[in-house]
Motif scaffolding. Structure first.
Motif, PDB file in Angstrom:
ATOM      1  N   ASN A 144       0.843  -1.216  -0.198  1.00  0.00           N
ATOM      2  CA  ASN A 144      -0.013  -0.078  -0.104  1.00  0.00           C
ATOM      3  C   ASN A 144       0.806   1.297   0.145  1.00  0.00           C
ATOM      4  O   ASN A 144       0.492   2.171  -0.749  1.00  0.00           O
ATOM      5  CB  ASN A 144      -0.758   0.011   1.408  1.00  0.00           C
ATOM      6  CG  ASN A 144      -2.147  -0.862   1.134  1.00  0.00           C
ATOM      7  OD1 ASN A 144      -2.310  -1.272   0.006  1.00  0.00           O
ATOM      8  ND2 ASN A 144      -2.778  -1.271   2.165  1.00  0.00           N
ATOM      9  N   ASP A 145       1.960   1.153   0.827  1.00  0.00           N
ATOM     10  CA  ASP A 145       2.890   2.546   0.932  1.00  0.00           C
ATOM     11  C   ASP A 145       3.406   2.565  -0.526  1.00  0.00           C
ATOM     12  O   ASP A 145       3.727   3.899  -0.786  1.00  0.00           O
ATOM     13  CB  ASP A 145       3.996   2.129   2.025  1.00  0.00           C
ATOM     14  CG  ASP A 145       3.617   2.226   3.180  1.00  0.00           C
ATOM     15  OD1 ASP A 145       2.442   2.720   3.475  1.00  0.00           O
ATOM     16  OD2 ASP A 145       4.248   1.762   4.353  1.00  0.00           O
ATOM     17  N   LYS A 198       0.705   4.442  -2.721  1.00  0.00           N
ATOM     18  CA  LYS A 198       0.468   5.738  -2.198  1.00  0.00           C
ATOM     19  C   LYS A 198       1.805   6.573  -2.636  1.00  0.00           C
ATOM     20  O   LYS A 198       1.381   7.518  -3.049  1.00  0.00           O
ATOM     21  CB  LYS A 198       0.296   5.760  -0.759  1.00  0.00           C
ATOM     22  CG  LYS A 198       0.048   7.112   0.031  1.00  0.00           C
ATOM     23  CD  LYS A 198       0.138   6.952   1.382  1.00  0.00           C
ATOM     24  CE  LYS A 198       0.197   8.389   1.916  1.00  0.00           C
ATOM     25  NZ  LYS A 198       0.358   8.325   3.314  1.00  0.00           N
ATOM     26  N   ALA A 199       2.728   5.985  -2.557  1.00  0.00           N
ATOM     27  CA  ALA A 199       3.987   6.990  -2.942  1.00  0.00           C
ATOM     28  C   ALA A 199       4.033   7.427  -4.313  1.00  0.00           C
ATOM     29  O   ALA A 199       4.249   8.482  -4.692  1.00  0.00           O
ATOM     30  CB  ALA A 199       5.109   6.245  -2.514  1.00  0.00           C
ATOM     31  N   ILE A 242       8.396  10.172   2.081  1.00  0.00           N
ATOM     32  CA  ILE A 242       7.432   9.166   1.937  1.00  0.00           C
ATOM     33  C   ILE A 242       7.842   8.112   0.948  1.00  0.00           C
ATOM     34  O   ILE A 242       7.872   6.897   1.103  1.00  0.00           O
ATOM     35  CB  ILE A 242       6.175  10.052   1.129  1.00  0.00           C
ATOM     36  CG1 ILE A 242       5.183  10.869   2.195  1.00  0.00           C
ATOM     37  CG2 ILE A 242       5.321   8.860   0.502  1.00  0.00           C
ATOM     38  CD1 ILE A 242       4.397  11.545   1.583  1.00  0.00           C
ATOM     39  N   ASN A 271       9.860   5.633   3.197  1.00  0.00           N
ATOM     40  CA  ASN A 271       8.899   4.741   3.971  1.00  0.00           C
ATOM     41  C   ASN A 271       8.457   3.742   3.358  1.00  0.00           C
ATOM     42  O   ASN A 271       8.246   2.938   3.508  1.00  0.00           O
ATOM     43  CB  ASN A 271       8.105   5.843   4.694  1.00  0.00           C
ATOM     44  CG  ASN A 271       8.484   6.686   5.724  1.00  0.00           C
ATOM     45  OD1 ASN A 271       9.578   6.463   6.212  1.00  0.00           O
ATOM     46  ND2 ASN A 271       7.767   7.660   6.122  1.00  0.00           N
ATOM     47  N   ALA A 272       8.332   4.203   1.746  1.00  0.00           N
ATOM     48  CA  ALA A 272       7.771   3.125   1.044  1.00  0.00           C
ATOM     49  C   ALA A 272       8.951   2.209   0.652  1.00  0.00           C
ATOM     50  O   ALA A 272       8.678   1.306  -0.197  1.00  0.00           O
ATOM     51  CB  ALA A 272       7.074   3.764  -0.086  1.00  0.00           C
ATOM     52  N   ASP A 273      10.195   2.236   0.923  1.00  0.00           N
ATOM     53  CA  ASP A 273      11.319   1.607   0.631  1.00  0.00           C
ATOM     54  C   ASP A 273      11.659   1.895  -0.878  1.00  0.00           C
ATOM     55  O   ASP A 273      12.303   1.054  -1.447  1.00  0.00           O
ATOM     56  CB  ASP A 273      11.340   0.189   1.062  1.00  0.00           C
ATOM     57  CG  ASP A 273      11.401  -0.313   2.460  1.00  0.00           C
ATOM     58  OD1 ASP A 273      12.104   0.874   3.043  1.00  0.00           O
ATOM     59  OD2 ASP A 273      10.824  -0.898   3.007  1.00  0.00           O
TER      60      ASP A 273
END
Length: 89
Positions: free
Chosen positions: A2-3, A6-7, A47, A50-52
């Motif tokens: 999901n991240d 979203k990113a 962001i 955080n999403a790698d």
């Protein structure tokens, strides 16, 4: 997962990823390509981290950002399962 979605949903973050596809870059180098504030670029980079999707590595006084292609490969592999299921039907 999901991240990741979203990113990449944001056009500014996609443009940052395009820049990093060309070469690793500092936040300042990335900022120079935009007309938005430094705090906004920092927020977008956070962001992405955080999403790698990006790595941040300090070299002296600078932090260099680079793509984490493994995460992209995982997302593509997951997306491809839908094509495979469609082809099997």
């Amino acid at each position: 997962m999901n991240d990741i979605f979203k990113a990449i949903a944001d056009p500014t973050r996609r443009e940052i990823l395009d820049i990093l596809q060309e070469k690793d870059a500092t936040a300042g180098e990335i900022y120079d390509r935009f007309t938005i504030s430094k705090p906004s670029i920092s927020h977008h980079l956070t962001i992405l981290k955080n999403a790698d999707l990006v790595y941040a590595e300090r070299h002296g006084q600078h932090i260099f950002y680079s793509l984490n292609t493994t995460v992209f490969q995982d997302a593509i592999r997951w997306l491809m399962t839908f094509q495979q299921k469609t082809n099997e039907e």
